[in-house]
Design a protein around this motif. Structure first.
Motif, PDB file in Angstrom:
ATOM      1  N   LYS A  36      32.733  66.732 -37.430  1.00 22.89           N
ATOM      2  CA  LYS A  36      32.786  67.395 -38.730  1.00 22.89           C
ATOM      3  C   LYS A  36      33.411  68.779 -38.698  1.00 22.89           C
ATOM      4  O   LYS A  36      33.606  69.379 -39.740  1.00 22.89           O
ATOM      5  N   TYR A  37      33.728  69.263 -37.526  1.00 23.78           N
ATOM      6  CA  TYR A  37      34.131  70.670 -37.408  1.00 23.78           C
ATOM      7  C   TYR A  37      35.635  70.823 -37.234  1.00 23.78           C
ATOM      8  O   TYR A  37      36.350  69.872 -37.000  1.00 23.78           O
ATOM      9  N   ASP A 270      23.341  70.796 -32.593  1.00 25.14           N
ATOM     10  CA  ASP A 270      22.249  70.657 -33.552  1.00 25.14           C
ATOM     11  C   ASP A 270      21.123  71.658 -33.327  1.00 25.14           C
ATOM     12  O   ASP A 270      19.993  71.417 -33.696  1.00 25.14           O
ATOM     13  N   PRO A 285      25.212  59.647 -46.796  1.00 23.02           N
ATOM     14  CA  PRO A 285      25.044  59.548 -45.340  1.00 23.02           C
ATOM     15  C   PRO A 285      25.939  58.415 -44.827  1.00 23.02           C
ATOM     16  O   PRO A 285      26.409  57.594 -45.615  1.00 23.02           O
ATOM     17  N   HIS A 286      26.167  58.340 -43.523  1.00 22.72           N
ATOM     18  CA  HIS A 286      27.051  57.261 -43.074  1.00 22.72           C
ATOM     19  C   HIS A 286      26.355  55.919 -43.265  1.00 22.72           C
ATOM     20  O   HIS A 286      25.135  55.818 -43.264  1.00 22.72           O
ATOM     21  N   CYS A 297      27.153  56.391 -30.348  1.00 22.83           N
ATOM     22  CA  CYS A 297      28.181  57.026 -31.168  1.00 22.83           C
ATOM     23  C   CYS A 297      27.707  58.352 -31.729  1.00 22.83           C
ATOM     24  O   CYS A 297      26.517  58.644 -31.751  1.00 22.83           O
ATOM     25  N   TYR A 298      28.670  59.113 -32.212  1.00 23.31           N
ATOM     26  CA  TYR A 298      28.415  60.374 -32.875  1.00 23.31           C
ATOM     27  C   TYR A 298      29.100  60.246 -34.233  1.00 23.31           C
ATOM     28  O   TYR A 298      30.330  60.147 -34.301  1.00 23.31           O
ATOM     29  N   ILE A 299      28.312  60.162 -35.311  1.00 21.92           N
ATOM     30  CA  ILE A 299      28.901  59.760 -36.594  1.00 21.92           C
ATOM     31  C   ILE A 299      28.530  60.730 -37.703  1.00 21.92           C
ATOM     32  O   ILE A 299      27.354  61.023 -37.931  1.00 21.92           O
TER      33      ILE A 299
ATOM     34  N   THR B 275      24.065  71.637 -48.572  1.00 21.40           N
ATOM     35  CA  THR B 275      24.305  71.259 -47.182  1.00 21.40           C
ATOM     36  C   THR B 275      23.294  71.953 -46.277  1.00 21.40           C
ATOM     37  O   THR B 275      22.825  73.038 -46.570  1.00 21.40           O
ATOM     38  N   ASN B 276      22.996  71.268 -45.195  1.00 21.58           N
ATOM     39  CA  ASN B 276      22.075  71.833 -44.229  1.00 21.58           C
ATOM     40  C   ASN B 276      22.807  72.273 -42.980  1.00 21.58           C
ATOM     41  O   ASN B 276      22.186  72.713 -42.019  1.00 21.58           O
ATOM     42  N   ASP B 277      24.118  72.123 -42.978  1.00 25.38           N
ATOM     43  CA  ASP B 277      24.938  72.463 -41.815  1.00 25.38           C
ATOM     44  C   ASP B 277      24.424  71.805 -40.544  1.00 25.38           C
ATOM     45  O   ASP B 277      24.374  72.422 -39.487  1.00 25.38           O
ATOM     46  N   SER B 278      23.965  70.554 -40.666  1.00 25.52           N
ATOM     47  CA  SER B 278      23.493  69.909 -39.446  1.00 25.52           C
ATOM     48  C   SER B 278      24.610  69.064 -38.846  1.00 25.52           C
ATOM     49  O   SER B 278      25.550  68.660 -39.524  1.00 25.52           O
ATOM     50  N   ALA B 279      24.462  68.801 -37.559  1.00 25.85           N
ATOM     51  CA  ALA B 279      25.493  68.083 -36.807  1.00 25.85           C
ATOM     52  C   ALA B 279      25.492  66.606 -37.202  1.00 25.85           C
ATOM     53  O   ALA B 279      24.527  66.122 -37.801  1.00 25.85           O
ATOM     54  N   PRO B 280      26.546  65.871 -36.856  1.00 25.13           N
ATOM     55  CA  PRO B 280      26.545  64.425 -37.102  1.00 25.13           C
ATOM     56  C   PRO B 280      25.362  63.733 -36.413  1.00 25.13           C
ATOM     57  O   PRO B 280      24.723  64.317 -35.546  1.00 25.13           O
ATOM     58  N   ALA B 281      25.088  62.498 -36.819  1.00 24.37           N
ATOM     59  CA  ALA B 281      24.006  61.728 -36.208  1.00 24.37           C
ATOM     60  C   ALA B 281      24.463  61.208 -34.852  1.00 24.37           C
ATOM     61  O   ALA B 281      25.640  60.944 -34.645  1.00 24.37           O
ATOM     62  N   ILE B 282      23.493  61.069 -33.937  1.00 24.87           N
ATOM     63  CA  ILE B 282      23.856  60.536 -32.621  1.00 24.87           C
ATOM     64  C   ILE B 282      23.052  59.273 -32.321  1.00 24.87           C
ATOM     65  O   ILE B 282      21.840  59.224 -32.548  1.00 24.87           O
ATOM     66  N   TYR B 283      23.769  58.249 -31.861  1.00 21.80           N
ATOM     67  CA  TYR B 283      23.135  57.021 -31.382  1.00 21.80           C
ATOM     68  C   TYR B 283      23.209  57.058 -29.872  1.00 21.80           C
ATOM     69  O   TYR B 283      24.302  57.109 -29.301  1.00 21.80           O
ATOM     70  N   VAL B 294      22.251  56.253 -42.503  1.00 22.14           N
ATOM     71  CA  VAL B 294      21.623  57.166 -41.544  1.00 22.14           C
ATOM     72  C   VAL B 294      22.233  58.542 -41.765  1.00 22.14           C
ATOM     73  O   VAL B 294      23.452  58.701 -41.753  1.00 22.14           O
ATOM     74  N   SER B 295      21.386  59.543 -41.982  1.00 23.25           N
ATOM     75  CA  SER B 295      21.871  60.882 -42.317  1.00 23.25           C
ATOM     76  C   SER B 295      22.191  61.687 -41.064  1.00 23.25           C
ATOM     77  O   SER B 295      21.822  61.314 -39.957  1.00 23.25           O
ATOM     78  N   ASN B 296      22.849  62.813 -41.293  1.00 21.15           N
ATOM     79  CA  ASN B 296      23.238  63.668 -40.181  1.00 21.15           C
ATOM     80  C   ASN B 296      22.032  64.205 -39.423  1.00 21.15           C
ATOM     81  O   ASN B 296      20.924  64.251 -39.934  1.00 21.15           O
ATOM     82  N   SER B 297      22.300  64.608 -38.196  1.00 23.41           N
ATOM     83  CA  SER B 297      21.298  65.246 -37.353  1.00 23.41           C
ATOM     84  C   SER B 297      20.196  64.280 -36.897  1.00 23.41           C
ATOM     85  O   SER B 297      19.216  64.706 -36.312  1.00 23.41           O
ATOM     86  N   GLU B 299      18.620  61.388 -34.480  1.00 19.74           N
ATOM     87  CA  GLU B 299      18.775  61.013 -33.082  1.00 19.74           C
ATOM     88  C   GLU B 299      18.161  59.629 -32.948  1.00 19.74           C
ATOM     89  O   GLU B 299      16.955  59.469 -33.111  1.00 19.74           O
TER      90      GLU B 299
END
Lengths: 379, 371
Positions: A36-37, A270, A285-286, A297-299, B275-283, B294-297, B299
């Protein structure tokens, strides 16, 4: 200026030619990273989180987009009274000829008048093309404590790679005694990160002197730092420990993205105490559809996944259609991967379409493919 | 620009969502993982060019003050427009039964001063994506005094209980507004959305306060069905009505259907939120999702199936989350198995490993509960 009385100048004019097509129409600091950056979000967020209030962003190459992006100071919280992000492309001035920035130091020299209006005690010089999180306030305390004219952030690198960097040789107290650019036989493994804190008075004098030096490149690493050393001025090393990556090539940009796929990734984007701020996109959301699957993944939000994605970084508004396969890839904003298409070990530039059935990259390839144009089936 | 003042309003006490409403007003309910319900009327208004909006709130306004802030995220020009949050206040503290009309009356001076000629009223418990500028044009062309949005529904026997339904004549003239008591399958569900001139709005508010302190805006409109030109406009897009816990759950889950999802991901008509300025979601290894948001941030170490997961949730190893609505900040421990569960914000499911509701009656876990 309140707080730490330090103003930051981000050198964001570089083209980043080794990023090939990613920087054809865009300056390197505006290149996307991490789902996202953009690269420049890192120094800007670091500044905001370090309590720096005034940031100048020196732009030059393909700067229109970058100027608008960096100028929106509220994104980083740099929009309170007395703070701001100032975008500084080369400008015509009374009494001097209009010219582009000749080098990193010249970019600052041409903005001496700008810096003077804030009357800072210290000036922080940053480059706009590295990925890292750093508390510049901590670096400033060392700078003040040591009484140096200039403090340079250094990163310990593996000894065998040291010859690729500008190496600082220091004494026990961390005082820099020698600077060697890409030495064949390095004596130390402390690489310069291109992050400097100067006493503004000292730097100002040096910059004015450098203007008239015959053959000077007007560059911090090549001219200003060596000259400080020659004059016997005190230069202090500030040792940085943590994640730092120069994402100057397609391979290193891809690697840095892949680094995010492990939980223990050192960068940790994060951290609620040290967020990296960027532009927010209004999206859901995705979404992973009933036919989609995601693994390691990082999504980012706004991605729509109907195919199979593994070991990849997906930016906002990416779509992966049914039966498509995406592995070890970085898909930048708005990329669409058509039905049944396959993408392996690649960076796909923003907005690029991979047509249904097309194949990009190869799972066994050593090389990372850069895809910057639409790919049709059979290509 | 749209020549209307936007009013986002609250519901009468007939609408009560068990569990969630204990902690926040309906306007602040989480929706599709990262939104609050108030985002939808505000985004519709902002996208329609309405730049002057009053948000009336009954209930603890804390979360909305935080969420709406300066309103900048709604893409409203902060100089010539504004979003005003108006919490209900009474000196004696008795706000529960204060009608929308009473709240409007408190603001009447400011509404009369406002230089927009029309008023558009939208609720927070009816979620839809509509262009108010087009509807206002339609209203002006029709010559009607009040335009109301409605939708034909065929499941009113067991849905929308106590919600407003309207009766119309063949010319779409509204004959009455009544409560849905579940007697009929086919009804015209009122979207509680009204368009009228400011003049009419002001006079109706004044009149209603004179009639009875218990009068809601719909009551005074109902009184005037016989002597005013009030018309229904059939809204054809998706409508998600939230009037109890089940409908809240179903409305969220309905967006998992791709066709419905598309309505909310139209780049020309975005839904804005803070926005919460949180990072993307991680699987991570072992983590997966299918048929889900599935929302950002987040895990994710476990499996997410047919669910909506809010921002910054942790799904533990070998955990299975199926057909669930998980609000932001929730922790689902290793090996936990959840089915048909609504988990409110910041709850932790760590000790108990099996939680299940039914599709008809989802299980609700309260905010910050540790289970």
């Amino acid at each position: 200026m309140e707080q730490n009385n330090m103003l930051a100048m981000i050198l964001a004019g570089g083209r980043g030619t080794r990023l090939l097509d990613l920087t054809k129409k865009n300056a390197k600091p505006a290149v996307y990273f991490g789902g996202k950056y953009r690269i420049i979000d890192f120094p800007l967020s670091n500044c905001a989180n370090s309590g720096i209030k005034v940031v100048g962003v020196l732009t030059q190459y393909e700067s229109v987009m970058l100027n608008a992006y960096a100028g929106a100071g509220q994104r980083w919280g740099l929009d309170t009274r007395g703070s701001g992000v100032y975008v500084l492309p080369p400008r015509e001035k009374d009494g001097t000829k209009f010219d582009v920035y000749q080098g990193t130091a010249d970019a600052i020299t041409q903005n001496i008048d700008f810096i003077d209006t804030f009357d800072p005690e210290h000036v922080l010089i940053l480059s706009g093309d590295h990925i890292y999180k750093m508390d510049y306030a901590d670096m400033l305390s060392l700078h003040k404590e040591s009484g140096a004219a200039c403090t340079i952030a250094v990163l310990p690198v593996p000894m065998k790679e040291a010859s690729r960097f500008g190496i600082m040789n220091t004494d026990e107290e961390g005082r820099i005694v020698e600077f060697e650019e890409k030495p064949e036989h390095p004596k130390s493994n402390l690489a310069s990160m291109g992050i400097y804190i100067f006493n503004w008075k000292d730097l100002r004098k040096e910059l004015i002197a450098d203007m008239n030096v015959e053959g000077s490149h007007h560059d911090f690493g090549k001219d200003i730092i060596p000259s400080f050393l020659n004059q016997g001025k005190k230069l202090q090393a500030y040792k940085f420990e943590g994640y730092w990556k120069d994402v100057g090539t397609i391979d290193s940009l891809w690697e840095a993205n892949m680094d995010l796929l492990t939980k223990s990734n050192e960068l940790n984007l994060d951290d609620p105490e040290w967020k990296i701020y960027t532009e927010d996109v209004p999206t859901l959301p995705h979404y992973v559809s009933p036919t989609g699957s995601v693994k390691n993944c990082y999504i980012n939000q706004g991605a729509i996944i109907k195919g199979n994605v593994e070991g990849s970084v997906l930016f906002h508004n990416v779509t992966v259609d049914k039966d498509a396969v995406v592995e070890q890839a970085v898909l930048m904003p708005g990329v669409s991967v058509g039905e049944g298409a396959k993408v392996y070990r690649a960076i796909v530039a923003d907005g690029v379409k991979i047509d249904p059935g097309a194949v990009v990259g190869s799972p066994d390839s050593e090389e990372i493919a850069l895809i910057s144009k639409r790919v049709k089936k059979g290509e | 620009m749209c020549n209307a003042l936007g009013i986002v309003t609250y519901n009468d006490p007939n609408v009560y969502v068990r569990g969630l409403q204990k902690y926040r007003p309906i306007a602040a309910f989480n929706f599709i993982g990262r939104y609050r319900l108030v985002d939808f009327p505000l985004s519709n208004m902002a996208n329609s060019g309405i730049h002057d909006i009053k948000v009336f709130v009954n209930g603890n306004p804390r979360s909305l003050i935080d969420h709406i802030g300066s309103g900048r995220q709604y893409n409203i020009n902060s100089k010539h427009g504004k979003i005003e949050l108006i919490p209900l206040y009474r000196e004696d503290g008795s706000v529960k039964y204060v009608s929308d009309v009473q709240s409007y009356y408190d603001q009447l001076y400011s509404i009369e001063q406002n230089n927009n000629d029309y008023v558009i009223i939208a609720p927070v418990n009816m979620i839809y994506m509509a262009n108010y500028a087009d509807l206002l044009d339609q209203h002006m062309e029709s010559g009607a005094e009040i335009t109301m949005l409605y939708q034909n529904v065929d499941n009113a026997k067991d849905h929308y209980i106590n919600c407003d339904v309207i009766q119309m004549n063949r010319q779409k003239g509204v004959l009455s507004i009544e409560s849905n008591l579940g007697n009929y399958k086919n009804r015209q569900l009122s979207l509680q959305t009204y368009i009228m001139s400011k003049e009419i709005f002001v006079s109706l508010v004044k009149e209603a306060t004179k009639v009875s302190s218990m009068y809601w805006f719909k009551d005074i409109v109902n009184d005037h069905c016989k002597d005013m030109d009030i018309r229904g406009v059939n809204f054809r897009g998706g409508v998600y009505c939230i009037n109890d816990l089940k409908s809240y759950f179903d409305s969220n889950m309905a967006i998992l259907d791709e066709a419905n999802m598309r309505e909310f991901s139209n780049p020309k008509w975005p839904a804005y939120t803070r926005t919460n300025d949180s990072a993307p979601a991680i699987y991570l290894n072992g983590g997966s999702a299918v048929g889900s948001f599935v929302s950002n941030s987040c895990e994710v170490h476990g499996q997410i199936v047919n669910s909506i997961v809010g921002r910054a949730c942790k799904i533990g190893k070998n955990a299975v989350v199926e057909n669930c609505l998980i609000m932001p900040g929730v922790t689902i421990g290793d090996n936990a198995v959840l089915k048909n569960v609504i988990v409110d914000k910041y709850a932790k499911i760590v000790k108990k490993k099996d939680l299940a509701g039914t599709e008809e009656e989802p299980l609700y876990i309260g905010r910050r509960e540790n289970i």
